[in-house]
Design an enzyme around this catalytic site. Sequence first.
Site, PDB file in Angstrom:
ATOM      1  N   SER A  94       0.723  -1.009   0.083  1.00 19.02           N
ATOM      2  CA  SER A  94       0.016   0.507  -0.255  1.00 19.02           C
ATOM      3  C   SER A  94       0.527   1.009  -0.134  1.00 19.02           C
ATOM      4  O   SER A  94       1.673   1.975  -1.104  1.00 19.02           O
ATOM      5  CB  SER A  94      -0.999   0.162   0.934  1.00 19.02           C
ATOM      6  OG  SER A  94      -2.041   1.201   1.384  1.00 19.02           O
ATOM      7  N   ASP A 241      -1.625   5.804  -3.414  1.00 21.27           N
ATOM      8  CA  ASP A 241      -0.938   5.406  -2.809  1.00 21.27           C
ATOM      9  C   ASP A 241      -0.471   4.619  -3.611  1.00 21.27           C
ATOM     10  O   ASP A 241      -0.776   4.697  -5.016  1.00 21.27           O
ATOM     11  CB  ASP A 241      -1.642   4.948  -0.760  1.00 21.27           C
ATOM     12  CG  ASP A 241      -2.414   4.477  -1.450  1.00 21.27           C
ATOM     13  OD1 ASP A 241      -3.440   3.930  -2.740  1.00 21.27           O
ATOM     14  OD2 ASP A 241      -3.127   3.225  -0.415  1.00 21.27           O
ATOM     15  N   ASP A 243      -1.481   1.050  -4.601  1.00 19.20           N
ATOM     16  CA  ASP A 243      -1.790   0.204  -4.504  1.00 19.20           C
ATOM     17  C   ASP A 243      -3.374   0.955  -5.040  1.00 19.20           C
ATOM     18  O   ASP A 243      -4.785   0.296  -5.573  1.00 19.20           O
ATOM     19  CB  ASP A 243      -2.458  -0.923  -3.517  1.00 19.20           C
ATOM     20  CG  ASP A 243      -2.674  -0.498  -2.562  1.00 19.20           C
ATOM     21  OD1 ASP A 243      -2.735   0.120  -1.971  1.00 19.20           O
ATOM     22  OD2 ASP A 243      -3.776  -1.879  -1.596  1.00 19.20           O
ATOM     23  N   ASP A 245      -6.148   2.250  -3.639  1.00 16.31           N
ATOM     24  CA  ASP A 245      -7.288   2.097  -3.086  1.00 16.31           C
ATOM     25  C   ASP A 245      -7.515   3.154  -1.527  1.00 16.31           C
ATOM     26  O   ASP A 245      -8.709   3.378  -1.218  1.00 16.31           O
ATOM     27  CB  ASP A 245      -7.436   0.465  -2.048  1.00 16.31           C
ATOM     28  CG  ASP A 245      -6.006   0.990  -0.915  1.00 16.31           C
ATOM     29  OD1 ASP A 245      -5.634   1.593  -0.625  1.00 16.31           O
ATOM     30  OD2 ASP A 245      -6.363   0.165   0.010  1.00 16.31           O
TER      31      ASP A 245
END
Length: 458
Positions: A94, A241, A243, A245
Amino acid sequence: MDVFGSSGVRGVVGEKLTPPFVGRVAAAAATVLDADTMAVARDTRTSGQLFADAAASALAAVGCSVARLGVVPTPGAQAYADRTGRPVVMITASHNPPAYNGVKLVGGDGTELPRATLETIEDRLLAEDFDLVGYDAVGSSTRIPDAPETYVEELLDRLATDGLRERLAAAEPTVAIDPGNGAGCVTSPRFFRELGCDVVTVNGQPDGHFPGRDPEPVADNLGSLRRLVRSTDADLGIAHDGDADRAMFVDETGSHIEGDAALAALADAELEPGDAVVSAVNVSQRLVDVVADADAELELTQIGSTYLISRIRKLRREGTSVPVAGEGNGGIMFPDYRIARDGAYTAARFLALVADRPASDVVADYSGYAYLRANIEYDHPDEREAMLVAAEKVAEDADAELTTTDGYRLDYGDAWVLVRPSGTEPLVRLYAEAGDRARAQTLLETFRDPMEDAQAEA
């Protein structure tokens, strides 16, 4: 749980996180979930392919066939799980620095696994109790090359259902996107172009070294995006970020929009009397005020998406409407869409607010608070323990309302301060919010000074 923190498993590559360890996590998950097929996806980190291969091999070794999604944002992997009913092993750390990687487990419904299931998987992992199979039963492997494209199409269809796609297309906004060289590079620019936006990008090439900036989209890392917004007269800047999400924003003047202000604006647009909002113990007073004004309820949990998801599920089972949930770090959920954080969908919902007025006006009503964060790093668990003991002493002696849901939070009515250990890094985190920066800084130092003294003596 010792292995699964607030957002999965994370660690420095080659130290805590190794291919054999990732393989054991995948094998334990497959054994517990008992799925015929599981998917493996990853973000752009340099170690991602290595760990995806380890996870895929371990899944096949316990007789589970593997769908290889390649590089795709976590919400894209979750969309695949929801669409196919196949759980996913997502290789990502992340927002953590480039040296980190991790594993996040997604259920066949497209949401993170409940903590009870994670505990069962952890027990299997620690016992190394896996159902290995013989040569004639190993799982097969299939590549799914269109996972990013299908995710984008599903996002577009959802916005059409929400009645927002046509509205955004008519507004023809200019959007500056900073995916941070992460997984959002493969989806967000295309998504917003398909929405009818004029899109400009920075840090838009997938690169696991993250040469443009660190993966966490905090204000200090978004200088390039702010300059791009100003130079292109963009209506909104969007940052992800690693990833994708999460989504953070820059207004039309090139100024950083605090995540808590964006969350408050999105909640204000959604809430009706009797609704509930789920957030974490580091919740901003801005959201507290919005919820109170809407005659809604605020439910607080420990920090971390798994805790929020569990509370959302509980409230919805009880018949309570939860139109929005999330934290001020850009991780926002719209449970009627999916009980999962989705940076692209969140950004589209915020852009819909900007279609009516400038982004700076959208968040103007949620200013007036100074929100500060600080971290204290430690090298040894003894230092962590000494700091938390010192924090507990400060909290118990303070003339304020104490909450211990996650660390120590002191509420003073018009200001608050929170100390808690990170669930993903060797840090103790401090947060404070007040009507002016000086008071927020004083609240931080009330904890930080004795904690640093205790760390030095540990």
